[in-house]
Motif scaffolding. Structure first.
Motif, PDB file in Angstrom:
ATOM      1  N   GLU A 197       2.642  -3.370   8.762  1.00 10.36           N
ATOM      2  CA  GLU A 197       3.272  -2.018   9.253  1.00 10.36           C
ATOM      3  C   GLU A 197       2.716  -1.625  10.718  1.00 10.36           C
ATOM      4  O   GLU A 197       1.648  -1.960  11.006  1.00 10.36           O
ATOM      5  N   ARG A 216      14.258  -0.033  10.854  1.00 13.40           N
ATOM      6  CA  ARG A 216      13.426  -0.025   9.808  1.00 13.40           C
ATOM      7  C   ARG A 216      14.160  -0.438   8.574  1.00 13.40           C
ATOM      8  O   ARG A 216      13.696  -1.261   7.740  1.00 13.40           O
ATOM      9  N   LEU A 239       8.172  -0.414  10.099  1.00 10.31           N
ATOM     10  CA  LEU A 239       7.917   0.808  11.181  1.00 10.31           C
ATOM     11  C   LEU A 239       7.636   1.980  10.731  1.00 10.31           C
ATOM     12  O   LEU A 239       8.139   2.474   9.698  1.00 10.31           O
TER      13      LEU A 239
END
Length: 461
Positions: free
Chosen positions: A254, A274, A280
């Motif tokens: 992440e 995303r 993200l």
């Protein structure tokens, strides 16, 4: 790849149709009917691509090869990004304690808007030349979009550009990037109001489908899907460069991304990426115009009575219109729910998010708000600790703020030379019925441009 409206009334449009549109005919915003998935293998194949080549790969996911063949797309993107002041187009500044800043301001008007605007205008010009026709672009700006649209489109034979900016609410450099352009196809209006005020007559003009169709009227704000599409690339580029994904073969790590937020185009792009597969963690930072922050933290999606002028004027916005795209994604593409929500917000300037919707939003988006003093303090700390400046716009566009922070900065020659150029613009004065008056003035300009095209024998409906 086909496109639909976030309000459910339009389906099956292709990229060319969407490119030449503003809002969808039902008042919504265009989105892909389905999003491609970026697998870990695809991302690893893209690792090491130049920014320009990455833009081509991303754009080719959303533009059918029959509309713009990939070899043509490569030429268009390369030409669009050829005028940037650093060879890598965007640059990563690595600060202390794992913080990195993606510098997106190395284009002609020193703001991130240049990345998507130059490409979008090249796509427009490609189709206009191919079809031997012209179009009129209508742009409202809070500071950076207008200058970028003008610099990207000035002198093009197929485009007239009409830009409206909030006089007295932007920096001198932002203003000069617009009013010093004397090209015949550029028409600038200075409005006595805020950027949100400007949006009202523009929405009414785009809602007039007869006007839009008969006079080839379109938008270059981030209402235009192409702008958001290109902005997907800098999130992917940052992830490939900074996430350390090559060190973790089992799972994609992440990465947190902090985004200055006004109209929420970059936030929409980040959340689209995303959903496409990049892990993200998105953070939206706003100034005193804190509607996005209130919405995420309390569900209060309502505009304040007035737009507050701050040291970050490009995000002095109370109507973050790209949040409509975000709502559509979060609500599983439920156009009916988005339509009801957004129509209530537009009519009353207020909407209270149901708690279950607010929780969905808070799971994918964190927010924060910063005062003018907080802006100055952060600038000083960043400078003292890292000797570095950042990020979506160059400090050259905000000289007064840099001085207030007690920092020094050498202005580029391109900025210094603006003071010596002639200017041209028209005023939109404040009146009792200013929204209607501005709408009529802009309508008259659009009609006059179409009339000129007809008289010159170059008008095609």
């Amino acid at each position: 790849m086909q496109y639909c409206s976030t309000r459910g009334g339009v389906h099956g449009w292709d990229f060319r149709d969407v490119l030449f549109s503003g809002y969808a005919p039902d008042g919504g915003m265009f989105m892909p009917e389905s999003l491609p998935v970026l697998s870990p293998d695809t991302l690893r194949c893209w690792k090491g691509l130049s920014y320009t080549k990455l833009v081509v790969e991303v754009a080719s996911l959303f533009i059918h090869n029959q509309l713009i063949p990939k070899q043509d797309l490569e030429v268009l993107v390369a030409e669009a990004l050829s005028g940037f002041s650093v060879p890598e187009i965007v640059r990563i500044a690595r600060l202390k304690e794992g913080l990195s800043v993606l510098e997106l301001f190395h284009g002609g008007t020193l703001a991130f808007k240049d990345l998507a605007m130059t490409c979008t205008v090249r796509f427009l010009d490609y189709f206009l030349r191919k079809e031997n026709c012209r179009a009129t672009v209508l742009v409202g700006t809070s500071g950076d979009t207008g200058g970028s649209a003008i610099q990207s489109a000035k002198g093009l034979s197929g485009l007239d550009v009409v830009v409206v900016y909030p006089q007295g609410r932007i920096t001198p450099v932002q203003e000069k990037h617009m009013i010093t352009c004397l090209e015949d196809n550029v028409h600038v209006f200075a409005a006595d109001g805020s950027s949100d005020d400007i949006d009202q007559p523009l929405r009414r003009l785009f809602a007039d489908q007869e006007l839009v169709k008969s006079h080839s009227l379109m938008s270059l704000n981030s209402v235009n899907w192409s702008r958001v599409m290109i902005q997907l690339a800098h999130f992917i580029y940052a992830y490939l460069e900074l996430s350390g994904m090559e060190q973790n073969k089992a799972a994609l790590p992440e990465m947190e991304v902090v985004v200055p937020t006004g109209g929420a185009g970059n936030i929409a792009a980040g959340l689209i990426v995303r959903q496409m597969g990049l892990p993200l963690k998105m953070v939206a930072m706003v100034n005193s115009n804190d509607i996005v922050h209130r919405m995420v933290t309390t569900g209060d999606f309502s505009m304040a009575a007035n737009v507050t002028q701050t040291l970050a004027p490009a995000i002095d916005i109370q109507d973050p219109y790209n949040m409509e795209r975000v709502f559509w994604l979060l609500l599983d593409r439920d156009g009916s729910s988005v339509k009801n929500m957004m129509e209530e917000f537009q009519h009353t300037h207020r909407y209270s998010l149901p708690e279950n919707h607010r929780k969905l939003l808070s799971q994918v988006l964190s927010t924060g708000t910063v005062t003018d003093e907080g802006i100055l303090e952060t600038m000083r700390r960043c400078w003292d600790e890292n000797q570095c400046y950042v990020a979506t716009a160059s400090p050259a566009k905000f000289q007064a703020v840099v001085q207030r922070a007690g920092l020094t900065f050498d202005l580029p020659e391109a900025v210094r030379s603006l003071d010596n150029l002639a200017t041209r613009y028209q005023n939109l004065e404040r009146s009792l019925d200013w929204c209607k008056d501005w709408e009529e003035r802009l309508r008259e300009k659009i009609l006059s441009l179409s009339s000129c095209r007809k008289n010159n024998g170059t008008y095609y409906s």
